[in-house]
Design an enzyme around this catalytic site. Structure first.
Site, mmCIF file in Angstrom:
data_model
loop_
_atom_site.group_PDB
_atom_site.id
_atom_site.type_symbol
_atom_site.label_atom_id
_atom_site.label_comp_id
_atom_site.label_asym_id
_atom_site.label_seq_id
_atom_site.Cartn_x
_atom_site.Cartn_y
_atom_site.Cartn_z
ATOM 1 N N GLU A 256 9.315 21.125 23.180
ATOM 2 C CA GLU A 256 9.115 20.437 21.912
ATOM 3 C C GLU A 256 9.552 21.417 20.838
ATOM 4 O OE1 GLU A 256 5.132 18.493 22.470
ATOM 5 O OE2 GLU A 256 6.576 17.436 23.705
ATOM 6 N N CYS B 31 6.668 20.927 12.202
ATOM 7 C CA CYS B 31 7.950 20.553 12.813
ATOM 8 C C CYS B 31 8.459 19.241 12.236
ATOM 9 C CB CYS B 31 7.806 20.465 14.327
ATOM 10 S SG CYS B 31 6.497 19.355 14.857
HETATM 11 P P1 NAD Z 1 8.832 30.675 18.487
HETATM 12 O O1 NAD Z 1 9.753 29.924 19.371
HETATM 13 O O2 NAD Z 1 9.306 31.960 17.922
HETATM 14 O O3 NAD Z 1 7.448 31.015 19.234
HETATM 15 C C1 NAD Z 1 6.685 30.037 19.885
HETATM 16 C C2 NAD Z 1 6.029 30.627 21.122
HETATM 17 O O4 NAD Z 1 7.025 31.134 22.006
HETATM 18 C C3 NAD Z 1 5.094 31.809 20.844
HETATM 19 O O5 NAD Z 1 4.021 31.716 21.745
HETATM 20 C C4 NAD Z 1 5.963 33.020 21.162
HETATM 21 O O6 NAD Z 1 5.222 34.157 21.557
HETATM 22 C C5 NAD Z 1 6.784 32.510 22.322
HETATM 23 N N1 NAD Z 1 8.108 33.120 22.488
HETATM 24 C C6 NAD Z 1 8.935 33.620 21.525
HETATM 25 N N2 NAD Z 1 10.097 34.022 22.092
HETATM 26 C C7 NAD Z 1 9.985 33.783 23.416
HETATM 27 C C8 NAD Z 1 10.859 33.958 24.530
HETATM 28 N N3 NAD Z 1 12.085 34.462 24.405
HETATM 29 N N4 NAD Z 1 10.437 33.568 25.753
HETATM 30 C C9 NAD Z 1 9.227 33.010 25.918
HETATM 31 N N5 NAD Z 1 8.341 32.835 24.912
HETATM 32 C C10 NAD Z 1 8.723 33.200 23.674
HETATM 33 O O7 NAD Z 1 8.397 29.659 17.358
HETATM 34 P P2 NAD Z 1 8.142 29.938 15.823
HETATM 35 O O8 NAD Z 1 9.447 30.163 15.171
HETATM 36 O O9 NAD Z 1 7.060 30.918 15.651
HETATM 37 O O10 NAD Z 1 7.577 28.496 15.423
HETATM 38 C C11 NAD Z 1 8.198 27.587 14.588
HETATM 39 C C12 NAD Z 1 9.056 26.600 15.358
HETATM 40 O O11 NAD Z 1 8.262 25.754 16.197
HETATM 41 C C13 NAD Z 1 9.771 25.660 14.417
HETATM 42 O O12 NAD Z 1 11.084 25.520 14.834
HETATM 43 C C14 NAD Z 1 9.008 24.360 14.561
HETATM 44 O O13 NAD Z 1 9.734 23.209 14.213
HETATM 45 C C15 NAD Z 1 8.650 24.387 16.017
HETATM 46 N N6 NAD Z 1 7.561 23.458 16.332
HETATM 47 C C16 NAD Z 1 7.867 22.347 17.046
HETATM 48 C C17 NAD Z 1 6.875 21.407 17.324
HETATM 49 C C18 NAD Z 1 7.175 20.132 18.084
HETATM 50 O O14 NAD Z 1 6.245 19.473 18.527
HETATM 51 N N7 NAD Z 1 8.411 19.751 18.252
HETATM 52 C C19 NAD Z 1 5.575 21.645 16.883
HETATM 53 C C20 NAD Z 1 5.315 22.799 16.166
HETATM 54 C C21 NAD Z 1 6.318 23.713 15.886
#
Ligand code: NAD
Length: 453
Positions: A227, A261
């Site tokens: 997501e 998001c």
């Molecule tokens: P992110 O992808 O940087 O981090 C999210 C999670 O992934 C954290 O737990 C982080 O520790 C982990 N992570 C980071 N890099 C990783 C890797 N290489 N391998 C495995 N795990 C890893 O997200 P962010 O930038 O902090 O959050 C914002 C984003 O999330 C925005 O793009 C937003 O739109 C999206 N989002 C989507 C939804 C949805 O339902 N579609 C909901 C909320 C947020």
């Protein structure tokens, strides 16, 4: 070490040692053993346990709200999310009770003495990599259906919301879910990568597109429930109720410090009503103050940089755009009027309280620009006319709102995006955590005429 920080003040709440690779792998092994017994329980037993969770959540609402507020600095009452989760428990337990095997038709002339049916079984051990923006709700909308369906979960909360993650684990255990069926590991990106490269049976992840792409490249062949980010457009049609559209969009774009998001990130307003809309939108927004901080200083710096770059390139700053002084990671509600779409602030998701506005010739141009994007999470159309509302059918997105926005279905059901915002399926959340097993049984057995006789 990772730290929980209060974004409203910048103070460290607590530091945590990250889970080691050995501990992550041990957790997955323990979960694997425990999952078998959990799946072997009757559906009724699991339904009872998850039902008990609803009772616990009602009692603990205040405490949960305090923890989440401390780590994320909410502006909205978390009670609204809790209500949705409690309603979701009712919805999923009833829905789960109705998932039955499918009896498949068999032509007795082709396959005599044959019975065929499809059953639905748990995926096994789910690796859940969590997000921070609505940390309680986002975690629960996965935990509830996945546990009900008989899976075990190894959960890594976002490093920004470890306290909330651990609180969730405590509540789930208190409801009666065995300790090894729901295990929380602690850490940031590196621990996330360990889960991605582990032998979990499926991965569920909420976060950015870049991380989603890393997961796709590194997880191997297994179900991936991703997501991801969005860049939701709003199309304001010529016949919109301008006053109401301005209010709805002001909410949809600035809510939660723009860290949602499905927030409205781009606005395409038809030329004939643009002046009136901009006046109304600016007027409404003056009354809103930025009551919620952004999650971290670097997240705020990234948003500010994109705003500054847009202004330098020719965007008109309508309001906001100034880094505030003082404690916490606040950023003002900001709106930019853009002469074209070739700006980072409109091409890429801006995860902060920034609204990019374009004036377009007509609805057709708006739809064309709205769809010219790698994202396809959500979109909204603002109109009072049924014919104009049909524009919604042309929009390439997983959710389309007409005259409203930022309102997910219960527990985020069917909220999956199109294009790079997700790997879309037609399944609901419960079915995503089940896999099918087709059974073809030939009793009493006899030689098939097409076998060697
Ligand atoms: P992110 O992808 O940087 O981090 C999210 C999670 O992934 C954290 O737990 C982080 O520790 C982990 N992570 C980071 N890099 C990783 C890797 N290489 N391998 C495995 N795990 C890893 O997200 P962010 O930038 O902090 O959050 C914002 C984003 O999330 C925005 O793009 C937003 O739109 C999206 N989002 C989507 C939804 C949805 O339902 N579609 C909901 C909320 C947020």
């Amino acid at each position: 070490m990772i730290a929980s920080i209060n974004p409203a003040t910048g103070t460290v709440i607590k530091k945590f040692k990250e889970t080691s690779k050995k501990e992550v792998n041990d957790a997955i092994e323990r979960a694997r053993k425990a999952q078998q017994a959990w799946a072997a329980k009757s559906r009724g037993e699991r339904i009872l346990i998850i039902g008990k969770l609803a009772e616990i959540l009602k009692k603990r609402a205040k405490k949960i709200g305090t923890t989440v507020k401390q780590e994320v600095g909410y502006s909205l009452p978390t009670e609204m999310e809790l209500e949705d989760i409690i309603a979701g428990i009712d919805y999923y337990t009833k829905r789960y009770a109705k998932i039955n095997d499918i009896n498949m038709p068999v032509d007795p002339r082709l396959q005599p003495n044959t019975q065929a049916w499809v059953e639905f079984v748990p995926q096994g051990v789910i690796g859940h990599i969590g997000i921070w923006n609505y940390p309680f709700w986002q975690t629960m909308i996965t935990a509830i259906p996945a546990l009900l369906a008989g899976n075990a979960i190894v959960y890594k909360p976002s490093e920004y919301v470890t306290l909330t993650g651990l609180k969730i684990e405590e509540l789930i255990h208190e409801a009666g879910v065995p300790k090894d069926v729901y295990i929380t590991v602690v850490g940031g990106k590196d621990v996330g990568k360990m889960i991605v490269k582990s032998n979990v049976d499926a991965i569920t992840f909420t976060g950015g597109i870049d991380t989603g792409e890393y997961i796709v490249k590194n997880a191997g062949i297994k179900p991936l429930i991703l997501e991801l980010g969005g860049n939701d457009p709003a199309i304001v049609c010529q016949d919109a109720n301008i006053g109401q559209a301005a209010k709805g969009i002001a909410y949809g774009t600035f809510v939660h410090a723009g860290q949602s998001c499905i927030r409205t990130k781009r606005v395409y307003v038809v030329k004939s009503i643009a002046d009136k809309f901009l006046k109304e939108f600016t007027h409404i927004t003056q009354k809103l103050s930025a009551t919620m901080p952004m999650i971290r200083a670097d997240a705020r710096a990234k948003v500010h940089k994109a705003v500054q770059a847009a202004i330098k390139k020719g965007a008109k700053l309508l309001f906001g755009g100034k880094l505030p002084e003082g404690k916490g990671f606040y950023y003002p509600n900001t709106a930019l009027l853009l002469p074209h779409d070739n700006f980072e602030v409109i091409q890429k998701e801006t995860f902060g309280p920034v609204c990019s506005i374009r004036i377009v010739k007509d609805q057709d141009e708006a739809v064309k620009l709205a769809n010219a994007s790698q994202y396809g999470l959500g979109a909204s159309v603002w109109t009072q006319n049924f014919t104009s509302s049909l524009v919604a059918r042309k929009i390439q997105a997983g959710t389309v709102w007409i005259n409203t926005c930022q309102e997910p279905l219960i527990c985020g059901e069917y909220n999956q995006g199109w294009k790079k915002s997700s790997i879309p399926t037609s399944q609901d959340r419960l079915m995503m955590f089940l896999k099918k097993k087709a059974n073809i049984s030939h009793i009493p057995m006899e030689l098939r005429p097409w076998w060697p006789q």
